[in-house]
Design a protein around this motif. Structure first.
Motif, PDB file in Angstrom:
ATOM      1  N   ALA A 174       0.835  -1.215   0.000  1.00 29.10           N
ATOM      2  CA  ALA A 174       0.000   0.000   0.000  1.00 29.10           C
ATOM      3  C   ALA A 174       0.863   1.256   0.000  1.00 29.10           C
ATOM      4  O   ALA A 174       0.594   2.222  -0.714  1.00 29.10           O
ATOM      5  CB  ALA A 174      -0.932  -0.004   1.208  1.00 29.10           C
ATOM      6  N   ILE A 175       1.928   1.247   0.817  1.00 21.65           N
ATOM      7  CA  ILE A 175       2.811   2.411   0.893  1.00 21.65           C
ATOM      8  C   ILE A 175       3.519   2.633  -0.439  1.00 21.65           C
ATOM      9  O   ILE A 175       3.621   3.760  -0.932  1.00 21.65           O
ATOM     10  CB  ILE A 175       3.833   2.234   2.036  1.00 21.65           C
ATOM     11  CG1 ILE A 175       3.107   2.219   3.393  1.00 21.65           C
ATOM     12  CG2 ILE A 175       4.866   3.353   2.012  1.00 21.65           C
ATOM     13  CD1 ILE A 175       3.998   1.872   4.558  1.00 21.65           C
ATOM     14  N   LYS A 176       4.007   1.553  -1.053  1.00 18.77           N
ATOM     15  CA  LYS A 176       4.673   1.681  -2.351  1.00 18.77           C
ATOM     16  C   LYS A 176       3.679   2.110  -3.431  1.00 18.77           C
ATOM     17  O   LYS A 176       4.012   2.897  -4.316  1.00 18.77           O
ATOM     18  CB  LYS A 176       5.331   0.358  -2.751  1.00 18.77           C
ATOM     19  CG  LYS A 176       6.508  -0.043  -1.890  1.00 18.77           C
ATOM     20  CD  LYS A 176       7.642   0.969  -1.958  1.00 18.77           C
ATOM     21  CE  LYS A 176       8.327   1.002  -3.305  1.00 18.77           C
ATOM     22  NZ  LYS A 176       9.488   1.917  -3.327  1.00 18.77           N
ATOM     23  N   ARG A 177       2.445   1.589  -3.348  1.00 13.84           N
ATOM     24  CA  ARG A 177       1.427   1.918  -4.344  1.00 13.84           C
ATOM     25  C   ARG A 177       1.052   3.401  -4.270  1.00 13.84           C
ATOM     26  O   ARG A 177       0.778   4.045  -5.288  1.00 13.84           O
ATOM     27  CB  ARG A 177       0.187   1.046  -4.102  1.00 13.84           C
ATOM     28  CG  ARG A 177      -0.855   1.066  -5.212  1.00 13.84           C
ATOM     29  CD  ARG A 177      -0.367   0.319  -6.435  1.00 13.84           C
ATOM     30  NE  ARG A 177      -1.376   0.243  -7.465  1.00 13.84           N
ATOM     31  CZ  ARG A 177      -2.241  -0.769  -7.607  1.00 13.84           C
ATOM     32  NH1 ARG A 177      -2.191  -1.804  -6.768  1.00 13.84           N
ATOM     33  NH2 ARG A 177      -3.108  -0.785  -8.584  1.00 13.84           N
ATOM     34  N   ALA A 178       1.055   3.950  -3.052  1.00 16.37           N
ATOM     35  CA  ALA A 178       0.713   5.356  -2.875  1.00 16.37           C
ATOM     36  C   ALA A 178       1.739   6.268  -3.546  1.00 16.37           C
ATOM     37  O   ALA A 178       1.406   7.340  -4.042  1.00 16.37           O
ATOM     38  CB  ALA A 178       0.595   5.692  -1.391  1.00 16.37           C
ATOM     39  N   GLY A 179       3.011   5.826  -3.550  1.00 14.69           N
ATOM     40  CA  GLY A 179       4.049   6.590  -4.238  1.00 14.69           C
ATOM     41  C   GLY A 179       4.545   7.783  -3.452  1.00 14.69           C
ATOM     42  O   GLY A 179       4.158   8.026  -2.309  1.00 14.69           O
ATOM     43  N   HIS A 180       5.401   8.573  -4.089  1.00 20.38           N
ATOM     44  CA  HIS A 180       6.051   9.703  -3.427  1.00 20.38           C
ATOM     45  C   HIS A 180       5.082  10.842  -3.149  1.00 20.38           C
ATOM     46  O   HIS A 180       5.335  11.676  -2.283  1.00 20.38           O
ATOM     47  CB  HIS A 180       7.195  10.224  -4.302  1.00 20.38           C
ATOM     48  CG  HIS A 180       8.377   9.301  -4.344  1.00 20.38           C
ATOM     49  ND1 HIS A 180       9.591   9.616  -3.794  1.00 20.38           N
ATOM     50  CD2 HIS A 180       8.523   8.066  -4.866  1.00 20.38           C
ATOM     51  CE1 HIS A 180      10.450   8.630  -3.979  1.00 20.38           C
ATOM     52  NE2 HIS A 180       9.816   7.678  -4.637  1.00 20.38           N
ATOM     53  N   GLY A 181       3.973  10.903  -3.875  1.00 22.32           N
ATOM     54  CA  GLY A 181       3.081  12.050  -3.751  1.00 22.32           C
ATOM     55  C   GLY A 181       2.171  12.006  -2.539  1.00 22.32           C
ATOM     56  O   GLY A 181       1.498  12.993  -2.240  1.00 22.32           O
ATOM     57  N   VAL A 182       2.125  10.876  -1.843  1.00 18.07           N
ATOM     58  CA  VAL A 182       1.230  10.736  -0.687  1.00 18.07           C
ATOM     59  C   VAL A 182       2.061  10.412   0.551  1.00 18.07           C
ATOM     60  O   VAL A 182       2.814   9.432   0.566  1.00 18.07           O
ATOM     61  CB  VAL A 182       0.184   9.627  -0.916  1.00 18.07           C
ATOM     62  CG1 VAL A 182      -0.726   9.493   0.307  1.00 18.07           C
ATOM     63  CG2 VAL A 182      -0.641   9.926  -2.163  1.00 18.07           C
ATOM     64  N   ASP A 183       1.934  11.211   1.589  1.00 17.29           N
ATOM     65  CA  ASP A 183       2.628  10.999   2.853  1.00 17.29           C
ATOM     66  C   ASP A 183       1.785  10.054   3.715  1.00 17.29           C
ATOM     67  O   ASP A 183       0.681  10.407   4.144  1.00 17.29           O
ATOM     68  CB  ASP A 183       2.835  12.336   3.570  1.00 17.29           C
ATOM     69  CG  ASP A 183       3.639  12.197   4.853  1.00 17.29           C
ATOM     70  OD1 ASP A 183       4.036  11.064   5.187  1.00 17.29           O
ATOM     71  OD2 ASP A 183       3.880  13.227   5.514  1.00 17.29           O
ATOM     72  N   LEU A 184       2.317   8.855   3.964  1.00 13.18           N
ATOM     73  CA  LEU A 184       1.553   7.880   4.738  1.00 13.18           C
ATOM     74  C   LEU A 184       2.043   7.758   6.182  1.00 13.18           C
ATOM     75  O   LEU A 184       1.695   6.798   6.868  1.00 13.18           O
ATOM     76  CB  LEU A 184       1.587   6.507   4.053  1.00 13.18           C
ATOM     77  CG  LEU A 184       0.703   6.376   2.809  1.00 13.18           C
ATOM     78  CD1 LEU A 184       0.687   4.939   2.299  1.00 13.18           C
ATOM     79  CD2 LEU A 184      -0.728   6.827   3.100  1.00 13.18           C
ATOM     80  N   ILE A 185       2.817   8.737   6.644  1.00 16.69           N
ATOM     81  CA  ILE A 185       3.137   8.753   8.073  1.00 16.69           C
ATOM     82  C   ILE A 185       1.868   8.920   8.916  1.00 16.69           C
ATOM     83  O   ILE A 185       1.753   8.307   9.990  1.00 16.69           O
ATOM     84  CB  ILE A 185       4.174   9.859   8.383  1.00 16.69           C
ATOM     85  CG1 ILE A 185       5.549   9.419   7.873  1.00 16.69           C
ATOM     86  CG2 ILE A 185       4.238  10.141   9.894  1.00 16.69           C
ATOM     87  CD1 ILE A 185       6.659  10.410   8.128  1.00 16.69           C
ATOM     88  N   PRO A 186       0.866   9.719   8.465  1.00 18.53           N
ATOM     89  CA  PRO A 186      -0.387   9.776   9.229  1.00 18.53           C
ATOM     90  C   PRO A 186      -1.062   8.419   9.385  1.00 18.53           C
ATOM     91  O   PRO A 186      -1.847   8.231  10.319  1.00 18.53           O
ATOM     92  CB  PRO A 186      -1.259  10.724   8.397  1.00 18.53           C
ATOM     93  CG  PRO A 186      -0.284  11.619   7.715  1.00 18.53           C
ATOM     94  CD  PRO A 186       0.877  10.733   7.378  1.00 18.53           C
ATOM     95  N   ALA A 187      -0.759   7.463   8.498  1.00 23.08           N
ATOM     96  CA  ALA A 187      -1.335   6.127   8.628  1.00 23.08           C
ATOM     97  C   ALA A 187      -0.846   5.435   9.896  1.00 23.08           C
ATOM     98  O   ALA A 187      -1.564   4.636  10.493  1.00 23.08           O
ATOM     99  CB  ALA A 187      -0.995   5.272   7.402  1.00 23.08           C
ATOM    100  N   VAL A 188       0.383   5.757  10.320  1.00 20.01           N
ATOM    101  CA  VAL A 188       0.893   5.209  11.581  1.00 20.01           C
ATOM    102  C   VAL A 188       0.067   5.755  12.738  1.00 20.01           C
ATOM    103  O   VAL A 188      -0.263   5.030  13.694  1.00 20.01           O
ATOM    104  CB  VAL A 188       2.383   5.556  11.767  1.00 20.01           C
ATOM    105  CG1 VAL A 188       2.908   4.963  13.079  1.00 20.01           C
ATOM    106  CG2 VAL A 188       3.211   5.060  10.589  1.00 20.01           C
ATOM    107  N   LEU A 189      -0.282   7.038  12.652  1.00 17.95           N
ATOM    108  CA  LEU A 189      -1.155   7.650  13.665  1.00 17.95           C
ATOM    109  C   LEU A 189      -2.510   6.968  13.680  1.00 17.95           C
ATOM    110  O   LEU A 189      -3.027   6.609  14.752  1.00 17.95           O
ATOM    111  CB  LEU A 189      -1.306   9.139  13.378  1.00 17.95           C
ATOM    112  CG  LEU A 189      -2.348   9.903  14.211  1.00 17.95           C
ATOM    113  CD1 LEU A 189      -2.010   9.837  15.684  1.00 17.95           C
ATOM    114  CD2 LEU A 189      -2.442  11.350  13.738  1.00 17.95           C
ATOM    115  N   LEU A 190      -3.097   6.763  12.497  1.00 16.81           N
ATOM    116  CA  LEU A 190      -4.396   6.096  12.417  1.00 16.81           C
ATOM    117  C   LEU A 190      -4.322   4.676  12.968  1.00 16.81           C
ATOM    118  O   LEU A 190      -5.219   4.234  13.697  1.00 16.81           O
ATOM    119  CB  LEU A 190      -4.878   6.064  10.965  1.00 16.81           C
ATOM    120  CG  LEU A 190      -5.235   7.415  10.326  1.00 16.81           C
ATOM    121  CD1 LEU A 190      -5.628   7.216   8.871  1.00 16.81           C
ATOM    122  CD2 LEU A 190      -6.371   8.082  11.094  1.00 16.81           C
TER     123      LEU A 190
END
Length: 301
Positions: A174-190
């Motif tokens: 999922a993180i790789k699919r999101a790519g550089h344009g999406v910051d998924l650090i908030p996903a750790v918060l979620l």
């Protein structure tokens, strides 16, 4: 000329992250009374506080909200996967041994490589498949003498533990699919919020001592929140199988900290198996050379 390339910095982050993950065992050995569900609740709560605080400090309130919204559905999916990992790992440890749990977790690189190949169409280098196989053999050898019989309570625990590598693999994809344009650090918060909310009803009433809360705060801040953030950053410049392989350092270092911090002397099998795992990780990072290595490094940046 930079001292380190983006790829090298990402590798450094992925060495720091599992090193921090690996302190869980030795710290939990020093808990007075907190058990499974309570440990998971407090650890997740403090992880959420750390990640949320870091985002607010770095971006401010308005931008943090915008970043969480921008993560969108992929952020929610990643958050759910983090939550599954946070919960199932601790619950599995209450149902079976550490050895049984870690053996199940060691299939994560193989599953991640397979999903990266199928979903991301990402070519997995032969050296990586070889390193994955060698690491699995090494981990199996590390814990072969302490494996419990697979039956009854232990079987349930290992089935619960099985959700961790599955969630980890899908999270990396999922993180790789999101790519550089999406910051998924908030996903750790979620993930931390989901996990804490899920655990609160079964952990209630909370009778944790202040001594234990301080240890659990350390776990939440530095063993969960921080390293998970580092992993998300590293993912921008590493392949999913590479991240999953480097994450096995947690399994390698855990017994070492238990030896140094809790007096649990490792068996000879642990030392031999650990050497095999370390050799596999080093081989996977150093094997590329010349034009091939440069092409792979460029492709990951």
């Amino acid at each position: 000329m930079p001292l380190m390339t983006s790829h090298q910095r990402a590798i450094l982050l992925m060495i720091i992250a599992p090193t921090l993950w690996s302190i869980a065992g030795v710290l939990t050995r020093h808990l007075d009374s907190a058990q499974g569900f309570e440990v998971t609740f407090w650890r997740s709560l403090f992880s959420g506080l750390f990640v949320g605080g870091a985002l607010l400090y770095q971006q401010g309130a308005a931008r943090t909200v915008a970043t969480i919204r921008h993560a969108g559905g992929m952020g929610v999916v990643s958050g759910l996967m983090w939550s599954v990992m946070f919960v199932c790992f601790m619950v599995a440890l209450t149902r079976t041994t550490v050895a049984n749990t870690l053996i199940v977790l060691s299939v994560s690189p193989l599953l991640t490589a397979f999903l990266a190949w199928v979903i991301l169409k990402e070519r997995v280098a032969p050296r990586t498949w070889l390193a994955i196989g060698a690491a699995f053999v090494g981990i199996s050898w590390m814990f072969v003498n302490s494996m419990s019989e697979v039956g009854g309570k232990h079987l349930v625990g290992m089935m619960i533990a099985g959700a961790v590598p599955v969630a980890a693999a899908f999270n990396l994809i999922a993180i790789k699919r999101a790519g550089h344009g999406v910051d998924l650090i908030p996903a750790v918060l979620l993930g931390s919020v989901f996990s804490a909310a899920l655990m609160l009803p079964v952990a209630w009433p909370l009778n944790t001592s202040m001594h234990d809360i301080l240890i659990l705060a350390t776990l939440g801040f530095f063993q969960l929140g921080l390293p998970c953030m580092l992993m998300v950053k590293a993912m921008k410049h590493l392949s999913a199988p590479e991240v999953s392989l480097l994450a096995l350092l947690e399994v390698l270092l855990g017994p070492l900290w238990a030896w140094l911090g809790a007096g649990e002397v490792p068996a000879q099998e642990t030392l031999i198996g650990g050497a095999v795992v370390m050799a596999a990780l080093v081989f996977n990072e150093l094997a590329p050379s010349g034009k091939q290595g440069k092409r792979e490094s460029t492709a990951l940046q």
